[in-house]
Design an enzyme around this catalytic site. Structure first.
Site: not given
Ligand SMILES: NC(=O)c1ccc[n+]([C@@H]2O[C@H](COP(=O)([O-])OP(=O)(O)OC[C@H]3O[C@@H](n4cnc5c(N)ncnc54)[C@H](OP(=O)(O)O)[C@@H]3O)[C@@H](O)[C@H]2O)c1
Length: 349
Positions: A260, A262, A291, A310, A313
């Site tokens: 869910v 990327r 996509e 996609h 959410a």
């Molecule tokens: N399916 C959809 O429609 C949908 C909707 C919303 C979001 N998303 C995707 O889901 C992602 C996450 O959303 P969220 O709300 O959970 O974001 P978030 O709260 O910003 O969390 C992102 C997490 O990714 C980890 N991260 C970042 N870069 C990394 C790396 N190089 N290696 C390992 N871990 C890494 C970070 O973990 P640490 O800093 O703890 O390591 C952070 O906790 C978004 O950025 C978006 O791309 C998809």
């Protein structure tokens, strides 16, 4: 800090929610001209009706509004090129809030100068999608554990076979890759069901509901212990292709995978091979490397794959939750405090 921020709404928004934002934070001046923005076809329709076109005069008016802003509510036209144009034309611009949780990708694609990345604060709507996406993750894990593909196949054939054992999440170990807002919610619901949850983080050592937190570099070392994997990572250079042949080859055979975060995080060719070999037994994907998913992708034809375009959410509450994040951040911004969900402009997430 004492000032009145001029916030220009650059993305479709209901008039009602625009008024609500203004009421919540009187120190901003919210400028919302709905006639210059596409109509929303449904909640969370941030791109708006694609049949919308501005006249030349309307386009000039829209750009003049953007160029008068201190703050943009949304990436204009959800288009990084329009963001770049605005950043070039408006030296006053200081903050842009993206509707997307993964808005860092839009900021990266705008190819802004160092000066612009320094001057403008970018924030995302990360966090607002945690609940619906955690439910989708649960849906995918349950579909895998309960052998949805076999049930559907047998029902189609009116075939009543001998009984077989289904998986139980309460007895399973699930690896949650990424413990941001989404990953934490996934861990919370899974631990409530009795699953053992392993999570990854580069920073955290302890997260509620997670029995052990490992570094993402160590994914392969735990792969053999897990029955299911939920990927919630953003798409960045560092996360690209993180899950590939080695990881899938190390999994407990028949494991379920849900993505869910990327699509770029998962090597799709390797995933298809792992599905063919049975190392991965079931997959539920809301995101894909490309996509829309190309028609020639083998994933379309696999009965043990759920393809969601996609859309997992989206929820009726998304627009309000995004507005709440924005209002909270506006107060922080005005008070000179650290804003939430600030885009890391080195890794762009
Ligand atoms: N399916 C959809 O429609 C949908 C909707 C919303 C979001 N998303 C995707 O889901 C992602 C996450 O959303 P969220 O709300 O959970 O974001 P978030 O709260 O910003 O969390 C992102 C997490 O990714 C980890 N991260 C970042 N870069 C990394 C790396 N190089 N290696 C390992 N871990 C890494 C970070 O973990 P640490 O800093 O703890 O390591 C952070 O906790 C978004 O950025 C978006 O791309 C998809």
């Amino acid at each position: 800090m004492s000032m009145r921020l001029r916030v220009v709404v650059a993305t479709p928004l209901t008039e009602e929610l625009g008024r609500w934002i203004q009421e919540q934070e009187p120190r901003i001046e919210l400028v919302h001209d709905a006639s210059l923005l596409p109509h929303m076809r449904h909640a969370a329709d941030h791109g708006g009706d694609p049949s919308f076109h501005r006249t030349e005069q309307q386009q000039r008016d829209f750009e003049a509004l953007l160029d008068s802003a201190d703050v943009l509510y949304g990436v204009p036209d959800s288009d990084p090129a329009v963001l770049k144009r605005t950043a070039d034309a408006n030296p006053k611009l200081r903050w842009v809030h993206t509707m997307a949780a993964g808005g860092g990708g839009q900021v990266k694609a705008a190819e802004l100068s160092d000066e612009q990345l320094e001057r403008i604060v970018f924030t995302t709507s990360a966090g607002v999608h945690a609940k619906p996406l955690a439910e989708f993750a649960l849906f995918g894990l349950l579909a895998g554990a309960k052998t949805l593909d076999r049930l559907q196949r047998q029902q189609e054939n009116r075939e009543w076979t001998d009984r077989w054992m289904m998986g139980q999440l309460a007895q399973q170990t699930i690896l949650v890759v990424g413990l941001g807002g989404i990953g934490r919610r996934v861990a919370e619901v899974l631990s409530a069901l009795g699953s053992t949850v392993i999570g990854t983080s580069r920073r955290e050592t302890s997260v509620p509901g997670v029995s052990s937190v490992i570094h993402p570099d160590d994914l392969v070392t735990v792969a053999g212990e897990v029955d299911g994997v939920v990927v919630t990572l953003p798409g960045t250079d560092a996360t690209e292709g993180l899950l590939g042949t080695t990881f899938f080859g190390a999994l407990r055979p028949g494991a379920t995978l849900v993505n869910v975060g990327r699509g770029s995080v998962v090597q799709e060719d390797a995933l298809v091979s792992a599905l063919n070999s049975g190392m991965v037994g079931f997959v539920a994907l809301d995101v894909f490397a490309t996509e829309p998913l190309p028609v020639e992708s083998p994933l379309w034809h696999m009965s043990n794959v759920i393809i969601s375009p996609h859309t997992a959410a989206l929820s009726a509450t998304e627009d309000r939750l995004i507005a709440e994040v924005f209002v909270d951040n506006a107060a922080r911004f005005l008070d000179g405090k650290e804003v939430r969900n600030r885009v890391n402009t080195r890794e762009f997430y």
